[in-house]
Design an enzyme around this catalytic site. Structure first.
Site, PDB file in Angstrom:
ATOM      1  N   ASP A 119      31.872  41.807  42.925  1.00 28.63           N
ATOM      2  CA  ASP A 119      32.296  43.201  43.035  1.00 28.63           C
ATOM      3  C   ASP A 119      33.135  43.435  44.292  1.00 28.63           C
ATOM      4  O   ASP A 119      34.171  44.106  44.253  1.00 28.63           O
ATOM      5  CB  ASP A 119      31.060  44.109  43.047  1.00 28.63           C
ATOM      6  N   ASP A 145      27.345  48.659  36.849  1.00 24.47           N
ATOM      7  CA  ASP A 145      26.593  49.172  37.996  1.00 24.47           C
ATOM      8  C   ASP A 145      25.269  49.799  37.574  1.00 24.47           C
ATOM      9  O   ASP A 145      24.433  50.130  38.421  1.00 24.47           O
ATOM     10  CB  ASP A 145      27.438  50.212  38.755  1.00 24.47           C
TER      11      ASP A 145
END
Length: 364
Positions: free
Chosen positions: A199, A240
């Site tokens: 990420d 997420d």
């Protein structure tokens, strides 16, 4: 009591999803509450009456960030060198089918109780006309659940409304958390650590992640309406929610297996909430997109680790796969070979050669 809490969470998630249609909802608060409720619902749905036949191994967890990177870069190149409308049209067809499956599976438990028992249990086997070796198994209840799912996906494909996007996205989240199973907390830590680096790299060091998120017109992100005409929606990627969610779900199943209530689940869920709040704070402070896993991963792992160190239970939590997963509310079947048959004629069998336990259904 727990069933009532789960029902309340489902109602709250439904109400929160529909609320922006009639009232103004602060997008930051909406992001936090929606993500947390989706994780909560998915975690409780992941507690099954039987242990999972397949779980993610350490090797799979290590490969996951590389596979994800390849997929992300491929999408970036497709959007760069091909027509965006063409790519999104193909993806819409793909997500139309996937959306029907996810949405029908999500609403199936709610409608099963109103249908005859044989509709829920009797399998229908449909074989492909020219490839007889390929077949699909389903029940009448799944057909009933697929009817509203089909109409809803048709609405999404034709209108691309943010509400349709969010409902499909939440279905993917809940199904992902419910169906994906980590083999152990060690496997979960490896997965989260790898995606933590993934990420950060793709958001901070390249334009790839943000570019794909903006170009990809499919329910891979949740959209939250804002009052800013220049930026009509805030976004949160499904990853997420799902990736930390399967780790939190493992903590809940660990608690259930030991019959000690939601002990470590509470600390992991609190860590997720704190990490998400921190993401929103930093995003608004710097007015820039943030990799949510940068804050969520340390919070989830940190809160859980601190809790088990405080309790002096590091060894049980870090035990190998299946050494703890299905004790507590189970009756021992001591090291037998369990055959789970899925087809009536020439069925393929999944053989699980572990110290499995037969589960006595857990009442929530």
């Amino acid at each position: 009591m727990k069933k009532n809490t789960e029902r309340l969470a489902n109602l709250a998630l439904t109400g929160l999803t529909l609320a922006p249609l009639v009232v103004k909802v602060d997008p930051n608060l909406n992001v936090i509450l929606t993500a947390c409720l989706a994780v909560y619902v998915g975690c409780y749905r992941s507690v099954k009456p039987t242990p999972p036949s397949e779980t993610m191994s350490n090797e799979h967890a290590m490969r996951f960030p590389f596979v994800g990177s390849a997929m992300l870069l491929s999408l970036f190149l497709l959007f760069k060198f091909l027509s965006k409308d063409l790519v999104n049209a193909v993806l819409t067809c793909y997500f139309f089918v996937l959306g029907i499956i996810a949405l029908s599976a999500t609403i199936l438990p709610a409608i099963k109780r109103f249908l005859p028992k044989n509709w829920n249990e009797d399998l229908i086997i449909w074989r492909f006309p020219y490839v007889r070796s390929l077949e699909i198994e389903f029940t009448r209840s799944q057909i009933v659940a697929a009817i509203p799912g089909t109409f809803f996906c048709a609405w999404y494909a034709s209108q691309k409304h943010w509400l349709a996007n969010n409902i499909l996205g939440l279905s993917f989240c809940i199904q992902g958390i419910e169906m994906l199973s980590l083999g152990s907390f060690k496997t979960g830590a490896i997965l989260l650590a790898g995606l933590f680096v993934y990420d950060i790299f793709w958001v901070f060091f390249t334009p790839v992640m943000v570019s794909v998120a903006k170009s990809f017109d499919a329910p891979i992100k949740l959209l939250f309406p804002t009052a800013d005409s220049a930026r009509p929606f805030s976004m949160l990627g499904l990853g997420d929610i799902v990736i930390p969610g399967i780790f939190v779900a493992l903590a809940l199943r660990f608690d259930v297996s030991r019959g000690k209530g939601s002990q470590y689940f509470k600390s992991a869920f609190l860590g997720y909430t704190v990490g998400l709040v921190l993401t929103i704070v930093v995003m608004n402070w710097f007015q820039a997109a943030q990799p949510a896993l940068l804050y969520i991963v340390p919070a989830v792992i940190g809160f859980l680790a601190a809790h088990c160190i405080w309790n002096g239970e590091v060894k049980p939590v870090c035990s190998p796969p299946f050494s703890y997963s299905w004790h507590g509310h189970f009756t021992s079947f001591s090291s037998q070979t369990v055959f789970c048959s899925f087809k009536k004629k020439k069925r393929h069998s999944i053989v699980v050669q572990e110290d499995l336990m037969l589960y006595n259904r857990v009442k929530h």
